[in-house]
Design a protein around this motif. Structure first.
Motif, PDB file in Angstrom:
ATOM      1  N   LEU A 136       2.995  14.167   0.061  1.00 40.57           N
ATOM      2  CA  LEU A 136       4.064  14.868   0.517  1.00 40.57           C
ATOM      3  C   LEU A 136       5.192  13.919   0.763  1.00 40.57           C
ATOM      4  N   ILE A 137       6.563  14.055   0.653  1.00 42.64           N
ATOM      5  CA  ILE A 137       7.506  13.019   0.673  1.00 42.64           C
ATOM      6  C   ILE A 137       8.297  13.577   2.391  1.00 42.64           C
ATOM      7  N   VAL A 138       7.922  12.637   3.413  1.00 37.01           N
ATOM      8  CA  VAL A 138       8.478  13.319   4.570  1.00 37.01           C
ATOM      9  C   VAL A 138       9.480  12.152   5.187  1.00 37.01           C
TER      10      VAL A 138
ATOM     11  N   TRP B   4       8.491  -1.053   3.277  1.00 34.54           N
ATOM     12  CA  TRP B   4       8.438  -0.070   2.220  1.00 34.54           C
ATOM     13  C   TRP B   4       8.956  -0.858   0.873  1.00 34.54           C
ATOM     14  N   ILE B   5       8.653  -0.307  -0.286  1.00 36.42           N
ATOM     15  CA  ILE B   5       9.132  -1.201  -1.401  1.00 36.42           C
ATOM     16  C   ILE B   5      10.617  -1.126  -1.581  1.00 36.42           C
ATOM     17  N   THR B   6      11.547  -0.371  -0.944  1.00 34.72           N
ATOM     18  CA  THR B   6      13.005  -0.387  -1.083  1.00 34.72           C
ATOM     19  C   THR B   6      13.331  -1.676  -0.256  1.00 34.72           C
ATOM     20  N   GLY B   7      12.710  -2.171   0.775  1.00 27.69           N
ATOM     21  CA  GLY B   7      13.116  -2.971   1.480  1.00 27.69           C
ATOM     22  C   GLY B   7      12.544  -4.327   0.920  1.00 27.69           C
TER      23      GLY B   7
ATOM     24  N   TYR C  13       0.851  -1.391  -0.095  1.00 30.97           N
ATOM     25  CA  TYR C  13       0.063  -0.087  -0.079  1.00 30.97           C
ATOM     26  C   TYR C  13       0.739   1.208  -0.020  1.00 30.97           C
ATOM     27  N   THR C  14       0.381   2.246  -0.808  1.00 28.85           N
ATOM     28  CA  THR C  14       0.978   3.680  -0.964  1.00 28.85           C
ATOM     29  C   THR C  14       0.192   4.616  -0.799  1.00 28.85           C
ATOM     30  N   SER C  15       0.414   5.735  -0.227  1.00 28.06           N
ATOM     31  CA  SER C  15      -0.362   7.033  -0.160  1.00 28.06           C
ATOM     32  C   SER C  15      -0.593   7.487  -1.356  1.00 28.06           C
TER      33      SER C  15
ATOM     34  N   VAL D 141      25.096   6.186  -6.180  1.00 26.07           N
ATOM     35  CA  VAL D 141      24.028   6.026  -7.079  1.00 26.07           C
ATOM     36  C   VAL D 141      22.618   6.630  -6.335  1.00 26.07           C
ATOM     37  N   ASP D 142      22.035   7.684  -6.706  1.00 24.81           N
ATOM     38  CA  ASP D 142      20.884   8.143  -6.344  1.00 24.81           C
ATOM     39  C   ASP D 142      20.024   7.692  -7.179  1.00 24.81           C
ATOM     40  N   THR D 143      19.185   6.902  -6.797  1.00 25.31           N
ATOM     41  CA  THR D 143      18.199   5.983  -7.370  1.00 25.31           C
ATOM     42  C   THR D 143      16.843   6.487  -7.397  1.00 25.31           C
ATOM     43  N   TRP D 144      16.256   6.951  -8.559  1.00 26.95           N
ATOM     44  CA  TRP D 144      14.786   7.314  -8.597  1.00 26.95           C
ATOM     45  C   TRP D 144      14.088   6.280  -8.874  1.00 26.95           C
ATOM     46  N   TRP D 145      12.828   5.866  -8.014  1.00 29.22           N
ATOM     47  CA  TRP D 145      12.098   4.955  -8.474  1.00 29.22           C
ATOM     48  C   TRP D 145      10.517   5.205  -7.523  1.00 29.22           C
ATOM     49  N   GLN D 146       9.664   4.300  -7.725  1.00 31.07           N
ATOM     50  CA  GLN D 146       8.527   4.356  -6.861  1.00 31.07           C
ATOM     51  C   GLN D 146       8.076   2.880  -6.685  1.00 31.07           C
ATOM     52  N   THR D 147       7.125   2.890  -5.666  1.00 32.62           N
ATOM     53  CA  THR D 147       6.470   1.590  -5.268  1.00 32.62           C
ATOM     54  C   THR D 147       5.837   0.955  -6.462  1.00 32.62           C
ATOM     55  N   GLU D 148       5.420   1.838  -7.259  1.00 35.58           N
ATOM     56  CA  GLU D 148       4.794   1.522  -8.416  1.00 35.58           C
ATOM     57  C   GLU D 148       5.777   0.686  -9.688  1.00 35.58           C
TER      58      GLU D 148
ATOM     59  N   THR E  24      21.308   6.089  -2.487  1.00 35.74           N
ATOM     60  CA  THR E  24      20.321   6.845  -1.928  1.00 35.74           C
ATOM     61  C   THR E  24      18.959   6.582  -2.609  1.00 35.74           C
ATOM     62  N   VAL E  25      17.886   6.961  -1.737  1.00 33.44           N
ATOM     63  CA  VAL E  25      16.413   6.505  -2.263  1.00 33.44           C
ATOM     64  C   VAL E  25      15.589   7.325  -1.489  1.00 33.44           C
ATOM     65  N   GLY E  26      14.466   7.746  -2.181  1.00 29.93           N
ATOM     66  CA  GLY E  26      13.319   8.191  -1.306  1.00 29.93           C
ATOM     67  C   GLY E  26      12.962   9.640  -1.515  1.00 29.93           C
ATOM     68  N   GLU E  27      13.951  10.457  -2.067  1.00 29.61           N
ATOM     69  CA  GLU E  27      13.638  11.914  -2.174  1.00 29.61           C
ATOM     70  C   GLU E  27      14.998  12.463  -2.760  1.00 29.61           C
ATOM     71  N   PRO E  28      14.980  13.679  -3.291  1.00 31.45           N
ATOM     72  CA  PRO E  28      16.266  14.286  -3.897  1.00 31.45           C
ATOM     73  C   PRO E  28      17.084  14.397  -2.733  1.00 31.45           C
ATOM     74  N   ILE E  29      18.614  14.165  -3.055  1.00 30.86           N
ATOM     75  CA  ILE E  29      19.271  14.718  -1.964  1.00 30.86           C
ATOM     76  C   ILE E  29      20.147  15.875  -2.247  1.00 30.86           C
TER      77      ILE E  29
ATOM     78  N   HIS F 282       9.039   9.032   3.109  1.00 33.95           N
ATOM     79  CA  HIS F 282       7.723   8.563   3.373  1.00 33.95           C
ATOM     80  C   HIS F 282       6.755   9.108   2.484  1.00 33.95           C
ATOM     81  N   ASN F 283       5.967   8.594   1.575  1.00 28.97           N
ATOM     82  CA  ASN F 283       4.765   9.154   1.087  1.00 28.97           C
ATOM     83  C   ASN F 283       3.561   9.434   2.087  1.00 28.97           C
ATOM     84  N   ILE F 284       3.302  10.528   2.147  1.00 31.91           N
ATOM     85  CA  ILE F 284       2.024  10.862   2.907  1.00 31.91           C
ATOM     86  C   ILE F 284       1.162  11.692   2.158  1.00 31.91           C
TER      87      ILE F 284
HETATM   88  C1  6R9 Z   1      11.502   3.880  -3.669  1.00 28.70           C
HETATM   89  C2  6R9 Z   1      10.231   4.956  -3.128  1.00 28.70           C
HETATM   90  C3  6R9 Z   1       8.145   7.223  -4.547  1.00 28.70           C
HETATM   91  C4  6R9 Z   1       8.578   8.928  -4.829  1.00 28.70           C
HETATM   92  C5  6R9 Z   1       8.812   9.199  -5.986  1.00 28.70           C
HETATM   93  C6  6R9 Z   1       9.652  10.447  -5.476  1.00 28.70           C
HETATM   94  C7  6R9 Z   1      10.324  10.365  -4.330  1.00 28.70           C
HETATM   95  C8  6R9 Z   1      12.073   8.296  -4.419  1.00 28.70           C
HETATM   96  C9  6R9 Z   1      13.932   9.774  -5.170  1.00 28.70           C
HETATM   97  C10 6R9 Z   1      12.699  10.553  -5.093  1.00 28.70           C
HETATM   98  C11 6R9 Z   1      14.051  12.284  -5.995  1.00 28.70           C
HETATM   99  C12 6R9 Z   1      15.237  10.261  -5.673  1.00 28.70           C
HETATM  100  N1  6R9 Z   1      11.690   9.794  -4.703  1.00 28.70           N
HETATM  101  N2  6R9 Z   1      13.422   8.311  -4.909  1.00 28.70           N
HETATM  102  N3  6R9 Z   1      12.813  11.827  -5.436  1.00 28.70           N
HETATM  103  N4  6R9 Z   1      15.171  11.616  -6.098  1.00 28.70           N
HETATM  104  N5  6R9 Z   1      16.111   9.297  -5.889  1.00 28.70           N
HETATM  105  O1  6R9 Z   1      10.969   5.821  -2.527  1.00 28.70           O
HETATM  106  O2  6R9 Z   1       9.134   4.580  -3.432  1.00 28.70           O
HETATM  107  O3  6R9 Z   1       7.738   5.286  -1.275  1.00 28.70           O
HETATM  108  O4  6R9 Z   1       6.447   4.996  -3.592  1.00 28.70           O
HETATM  109  O5  6R9 Z   1       8.180   6.869  -3.180  1.00 28.70           O
HETATM  110  O6  6R9 Z   1       9.546   9.150  -3.916  1.00 28.70           O
HETATM  111  O7  6R9 Z   1       8.574  11.694  -5.275  1.00 28.70           O
HETATM  112  O8  6R9 Z   1       7.742   9.605  -6.986  1.00 28.70           O
HETATM  113  P1  6R9 Z   1       7.896   5.432  -2.955  1.00 28.70           P
END
Ligand code: 6R9
Length: 717
Positions: free
Chosen positions: A579-581, A366-369, A318-320, A467-474, A442-447, A584-586
């Motif tokens: 929001l990405i707090v 979370w999806i990363t785990g 589940y994701t918000s 490696v600054d990895t951008w991706w999503q649960t989806e 790194t993952v989850g938000e911009p660094i 974590h997506n909220i």
């Molecule tokens: C893997 C994960 C997804 C949202 C995504 C984006 C933000 C994730 C990021 C990033 C900038 C990165 N996000 N990684 N923004 N740089 N390297 O976090 O999945 O919890 O679904 O969040 O997180 O906004 O759309 P999830």
């Protein structure tokens, strides 16, 4: 055929193709986009963009990447069938002539995505059985407890026995292929083991993060229709003890007869002293609750595998969303397996070295785990660390002492954790030998640049690619990411697309795809990649609506991004109300609905504001019912309510009482204005009467409300 051998065989390129220069057109007159109307993370990314952007020479990018990437886009069938067939076990081969079938056009009929149709496999078999046979004595999982004196390790052979036992317990409780199992567990090895046990028998796991509240857990159990729950009595997190069982009891008790959990397996994790302080953690309902360890000990450690169709469901997570209830993102078997495995090996440069120790600090909630603690590394036979604790317990050197002790080679964490640790200075890092480290992720938000530099210089000693990895649960796995040493890094940019990923930037007003470099738009994907979600659980309509209705023919990520003059991507934050707090997506809608559920609240509007450690923090504007006075007690009560209903990590930072919200004449809340007022960097100007930063306020039904809101900044919130 030995798995280890095929791993290295794959690193030769499929077939040389002409080098694409499409993403490399240099533009000299680069102008950073306007920062107007952007949220905290967006602004942060913005600053990065203007300070770090510099032009690369076209030869800077590895040519074999360009060739492989071009092939993966032009001929996904050829590209992915070779990888899937060589690197994974298929009990029955997929049909190589139709590896990918899909429709991304809502205008042309239902959205559907199918990979490796006709193939039969099992992801758990690909993790457990294969490596238990190839490298039985190699360490699969290292456990690092909340208490640093508690560590343990499990070989692939031991992992197999444990997974098989849990699978047999589930079977004994009536779980069959396709049934959902909810996992509400601390980060012990039991969590990934339970995930693998579900997958072995074809059950669909639905992991609920241990920080979620009883309401959030109940909603997820109900939506997924889980009849079995695996939980624990509790868990120590830092100094605190979280009483998981009592939260789970409240959740189960709140469910109606048809949604009831029939079996609740309870892992006993708390020690005597912790139990004494948390007596409700010992509560058991004999008609439903079963001791997990005893049940595992009572069954056989052999369990036949259930072969799955490539498109059979594997898990729900589940994701918000920006509106309504959380979305049950559905991933299926074959594509997720191939994609999580492949991204892991490439992004973290895993070539099978037995000395590689991979540590992803994310929770399996979370999806990363899911993708980079459980599936990705283990599919490749790599040792993976399971960390139960928190970064600052017993002290701020916890990450680094753990890296030193286990000789971690690849380390993957979130910018929010780095920012928190940076504040503690360099000493906690420097006193540990981190020479084993090779790759940092790194993952989850911009660094932000300061955190990137610190990570690079103090942690990585300038020797480890980040490696600054951008991706999503989806997306199931990495989408935009550096590949180590294949092209230069720019701090704050997730750089280039992974194989099979075809990003597009769309101008939201013209709905046209923006061509070339130096453009900014909504980040979308033009074609499927194997790891993408196939649907939302029991709600395909919402899947189509959320991801495919905005721009016909594209998967819409909900993020905005810039493609710079070198073709590098800079994700600038959400374009919707998520929001990405602290990574974590909220959904702002969820927080708002929790507020208005309080009898004194008339209306609420929630926005994010830039926060030094969390990246973004939660700012709530609240109007109260007639006759109710805003007080410190009420503010505290409201914060507590949100934390209880949604989970502690959703606790609002600021509650701002206001007589009204700024609305357009058509009644739409103008969040743009609320974001500006919430932004601490604007406060002084606003209080001095300079309202310029708010932009055009003439479309407001009542302009005077802006002055009330600004005056409200003088009160403590
Ligand atoms: C893997 C994960 C997804 C949202 C995504 C984006 C933000 C994730 C990021 C990033 C900038 C990165 N996000 N990684 N923004 N740089 N390297 O976090 O999945 O919890 O679904 O969040 O997180 O906004 O759309 P999830």
């Amino acid at each position: 055929k030995s798995w280890a051998r095929t791993l290295s065989a794959r690193s030769t390129n499929p077939s040389p193709r002409p080098i694409s220069t499409a993403t490399l057109q240099p533009l000299t007159n680069f102008v950073p986009p306007s920062a107007a109307g952007q949220t905290g993370t967006a602004l942060m990314a913005q600053q990065l963009l203007s300070s770090r952007s510099r032009l690369l020479s076209a030869s800077a990018i590895d040519r074999s990447y360009l060739a492989d990437h071009a092939l993966s886009i032009s001929d996904p069938d050829a590209y992915w069938s070779e990888i899937a067939a060589n690197n994974y076990h298929w009990e029955k081969s997929f049909d190589a002539s139709t590896v990918l079938k899909y429709n991304f056009h809502a205008s042309k009929g239902p959205i559907h995505i199918e990979w490796f149709k006709g193939g039969k496999t099992n992801i758990s078999y690909n993790v457990v059985d294969r490596w238990a046979e190839d490298t039985p004595e190699k360490t699969a999982l290292i456990f690092e407890g909340n208490d640093p004196s508690e560590t343990a390790s499990y070989t692939f052979k031991e992992l197999k026995a444990k997974v098989f036992r849990v699978a047999n317990v589930l079977k004994a409780k009536g779980v069959k292929k396709g049934d959902r199992v909810a996992l509400y567990l601390p980060m012990t090895v039991d969590l990934p083991i339970s995930m693998l046990a579900c997958a072995r028998i074809g059950a669909v796991h639905s992991v609920v993060f241990g920080g979620f509240s009883s309401d959030a857990l109940a909603a997820r159990i109900k939506d997924s229709g889980s009849k079995v729950l695996i939980t624990a009595d509790g868990v120590g997190r830092g100094e605190k003890v979280i009483n998981l069982k009592s939260i789970a009891d409240t959740a189960m008790d709140s469910l109606g007869a048809e949604d009831q959990v029939e079996t609740c397996l309870v892992l006993e994790r708390l020690n005597e002293e912790q139990l004494k302080d948390n007596p409700t953690a010992s509560h058991r309902d004999p008609s439903r609750d079963v001791d997990f360890a005893a049940a595992c000990a009572a069954v056989s450690d052999d369990c036949p595998v259930t072969w799955m169709d490539a498109e059979d469901p594997l898990f729900i997570l589940y994701t918000s969303g920006s509106t309504g209830t959380p979305k049950g993102v559905l991933h299926t078997t074959g594509g997720y397996m191939v994609y999580s495995g492949e991204t892991f090996r490439n992004v973290f440069d895993y070539k099978g070295a037995p000395s590689d120790i991979f540590w992803c600090t994310a929770d399996c909630g979370w999806i990363t785990g899911h993708s980079y603690l459980a599936y990705g590394p283990l599919l490749s036979g790599c040792t993976s660390i399971v960390f139960e604790g928190v970064p600052n317990y017993p002290d701020a050197s916890r990450f680094w002492s753990t890296v030193e002790r286990h000789k971690v080679t690849q380390f993957y964490t979130a910018p929010t954790a780095l920012r928190a640790l940076m504040r503690e200075g360099d000493e906690p890092v420097k006193k540990h030998d981190l020479s084993s480290l090779r790759i940092l992720g790194t993952v989850g938000e911009p660094i932000n640049p300061a955190a990137w530099d610190w990570y690079n210089e103090i942690v990585g000693k300038g020797n480890c690619p980040i490696v600054d990895t951008w991706w999503q649960t989806e997306t199931g796995g990495h989408m935009l990411t550096p590949l180590p040493n294949k092209w230069p890094l720019k701090p704050g940019s997730a750089t280039l697309p992974f194989y099979g990923v075809a990003p597009a930037l769309i101008d939201p007003s013209s709905e046209e795809e923006l061509e070339g470099n130096d453009v900014h738009g909504h980040l979308c994907m033009k074609q499927p990649w194997p790891g993408m979600a196939r649907s939302l659980w029991n709600n395909h309509e919402r899947f189509e609506e959320v991801y495919f209705s905005q721009f016909d023919g594209y998967y819409c990520t909900g993020d905005g991004a810039q493609r710079d003059e070198d073709g590098y991507f800079w994700v600038t934050g959400r374009v919707d109300d998520v929001l990405i707090v602290s990574g974590h997506n909220i959904g702002t809608a969820e927080v708002e609905s929790s507020f208005v559920g309080h009898g004194d609240v008339a209306e609420a509007a929630v926005v994010g504001f830039p926060h030094e450690v969390k990246g973004e923090a939660i700012y709530c504007y609240v109007t109260l019912n007639q006759g109710v006075e805003g007080s410190e007690d009420l503010r505290w009560e409201l914060k507590k309510k949100v934390a209880e209903e949604l989970g502690a990590f959703c606790r609002p930072d600021v509650v701002h009482f206001t007589p009204a919200l700024p609305k357009t004449r058509s009644g739409k809340i103008m969040r743009r204005i609320l974001r500006k007022i919430a932004d601490p960097s604007e406060t002084d100007k606003l209080l001095a009467g300079d309202l310029e930063c708010l932009g055009d306020i003439s479309t407001l039904a009542d302009e005077a409300i802006v002055h009330d809101l600004v005056e409200g900044l003088r009160e403590p919130c």
